[in-house]
Write an enzyme that holds these catalytic residues in place. Structure first.
Site, short mmCIF file in Angstrom:
data_model
loop_
_atom_site.label_atom_id
_atom_site.label_comp_id
_atom_site.label_asym_id
_atom_site.label_seq_id
_atom_site.Cartn_x
_atom_site.Cartn_y
_atom_site.Cartn_z
N GLN A 1 4.67 -2.33 -2.57
CA GLN A 1 4.27 -3.53 -1.81
C GLN A 1 5.06 -3.75 -0.52
OE1 GLN A 1 1.72 -5.45 -2.14
NE2 GLN A 1 0.96 -4.70 -4.09
N CYS B 1 -9.00 -11.01 -17.41
CA CYS B 1 -10.07 -11.55 -18.25
C CYS B 1 -10.43 -10.53 -19.30
CB CYS B 1 -11.28 -11.88 -17.38
SG CYS B 1 -12.52 -12.79 -18.29
C1 PLP Z 1 3.68 -2.92 -7.29
C2 PLP Z 1 2.59 -1.91 -7.50
N1 PLP Z 1 2.89 -0.72 -8.04
C3 PLP Z 1 1.97 0.22 -8.25
C4 PLP Z 1 0.66 0.01 -7.91
C5 PLP Z 1 -0.34 1.09 -8.16
O1 PLP Z 1 -0.67 1.77 -6.98
P1 PLP Z 1 -2.00 2.67 -6.94
O2 PLP Z 1 -3.15 1.73 -6.88
O3 PLP Z 1 -1.87 3.49 -5.69
O4 PLP Z 1 -1.97 3.53 -8.16
C6 PLP Z 1 0.28 -1.22 -7.33
C7 PLP Z 1 -1.14 -1.50 -7.00
O5 PLP Z 1 -1.61 -2.61 -7.12
C8 PLP Z 1 1.28 -2.19 -7.13
O6 PLP Z 1 0.98 -3.39 -6.59
#
Ligand code: PLP
Length: 411
Positions: free
Chosen positions: A181, A327
């Site tokens: 993030q 959900c």
């Molecule tokens: C903090 C975090 N880690 C890992 C992921 C997973 O990433 P990816 O969608 O590329 O597998 C996300 C995706 O929402 C995320 O917000």
């Protein structure tokens, strides 16, 4: 698809692919479609573009290009780091992570538990912060790796990564951070922080979905998760996804260039959105610490209403946001992140995450601020939990109010 203009406040879920990224990728989908591992010029020359992209990702992290491993996504990167640490230290059967990680870690932890590993899920404080003394105490002689996210996807709360890395180093334990993030939002410097592994995902920084990076610190022993060809210096099998890697490189370059904008203009938009909603909507509160926090994220609880109803009404107005709740079979489970922060279920169920990005404008925020307060008012007017609803005698409103007031004083 409707023609309605989109007001997008869900950049922590995924981001629009930047036009500059599409432009950088196009030649590799059309003319330069060769295999980078080929002996002939047509394929071989593509390797140079992969090197360029790798250097751009390295610059984003202040890493060496040799420390960058391209993967398929953030989930794979997280799994790969944890897998490697456990596979190379078979006598160590303990893994430490936090209770607010993405399911890419939590589900992998459950998978490991089913195979006889021990996993510690560290609790967090009510503001989403991590007590590093608990982390310190959780590390044992048989701990192979600690994995803690740099910033939380639901609340934006930032963990003290440098301190966590120092604790792990002092105990001789590997440290992985899920930094999915963070790019373009906070300054990333793997040398200064001293992490051993770090995960990124392209689609959170305006590259396409389906491309990720795992940073592996130089001289860290590594056992590939996907075994196959010699690609990525033997650390990740599979023919390189050239267009996506090139696009990811361009996105990394843009993220580095736009970090100041995200920290000033986007932060100001987020703050205006948050302070206006908090001051104009009664019984509304922020989930998570004000700081340290990602500059683009605001997670707000609207008491006495269900997030799913808010999201549906926002959607009708062309506004995209999200709730962390899942959900399942008709019942809405409150977000595991908010539950770990001890946010009461009633409040967690009415919580919405707004996550902004560089494509958001003042007009977008105005539009949201015009539409959301009447939506909350409308839903509260028909909510069985509010004072005015005719069905109120069927509910324990006094208990709900007492709970609400206790929460309000503890925020
Ligand atoms: C903090 C975090 N880690 C890992 C992921 C997973 O990433 P990816 O969608 O590329 O597998 C996300 C995706 O929402 C995320 O917000």
């Amino acid at each position: 698809m409707s023609e309605q203009k989109l007001y997008y406040f869900d950049n922590n879920a995924t981001t629009r692919v930047a036009p500059e990224v599409v432009e950088a990728m196009m030649p590799f989908l059309t003319e330069h479609w060769g295999n980078a591992s080929s002996a002939y010029q047509f394929g071989h020359q593509i390797g140079h573009h992969l090197d360029e992209a790798r250097a751009k990702l390295a610059a984003l992290l202040n890493a060496d290009p040799k420390e960058i491993v391209f993967t398929s996504c953030g989930t794979e990167s997280n799994n790969a780091a944890i897998h490697s640490a456990l596979a190379l230290n078979p006598e160590k059967r303990h893994f430490v992570t936090t209770s607010v990680e993405h399911s890419a870690n939590l589900k992998y932890g459950e998978f490991l538990q089913r195979r006889g590993y021990e996993v510690t899920y560290l609790p967090v404080e009510s503001d989403g912060g991590l007590d590093i003394h608990l982390l310190d105490r959780a590390i044992r002689p048989d701990t192979a790796i600690v994995s803690a996210m740099w910033a939380n996807n639901e609340t934006g709360v930032i963990f003290p990564i440098e301190e966590i890395a120092a604790i792990c180093r002092s105990k001789g334990v590997l440290f992985h951070t899920d930094a999915v993030q963070t790019p373009g939002k906070v300054k990333l410097d793997v040398r200064a922080t001293g992490v051993d592994f770090l995960s990124l995902s392209g689609h959170k920084l305006h590259a396409p979905k389906g491309i990720g990076v795992l940073y592996v610190k130089r001289r860290t022993k590594f056992q590939p998760y996907i075994v196959g060809g010699h690609q990525e210096r033997g650390r990740r099998g599979g023919t390189e996804n050239v267009p996506y890697i090139v696009g990811f490189g361009r996105a990394a370059e843009l993220a580095l260039a736009k970090i100041h904008e995200e920290d000033t203009r986007v932060r100001a938009l987020r703050d205006r959105l948050e302070t206006t909603l908090l001051s104009t909507i009664p019984n509304c509160a922020r989930n998570g610490a004000k700081e340290p926090r990602l500059p683009n994220t605001s997670n707000l609880a609207f008491d006495f209403v269900e997030a799913e109803a808010i999201l549906m009404m926002l959607d009708q107005a062309g506004i995209c946001a999200s709730s962390g709740s899942a959900c399942t079979t008709g019942s809405v489970d409150p977000s595991h992140v908010l539950s770990a922060m001890s946010v009461p279920p009633m409040r967690a169920r009415g919580s919405i995450r707004f996550s902004l990005g560089v494509y958001n404008s003042d007009q977008d925020v105005d539009y949201l601020l015009n539409h959301l307060p009447p939506i909350i008012a409308k839903l509260r007017a028909i909510s069985p939990l509010t004072a005015t609803h005719p069905d109120n005698d069927k509910f324990d409103l006094a208990a709900a109010r007492k709970q609400h007031n206790e929460q309000a004083t503890s925020v």
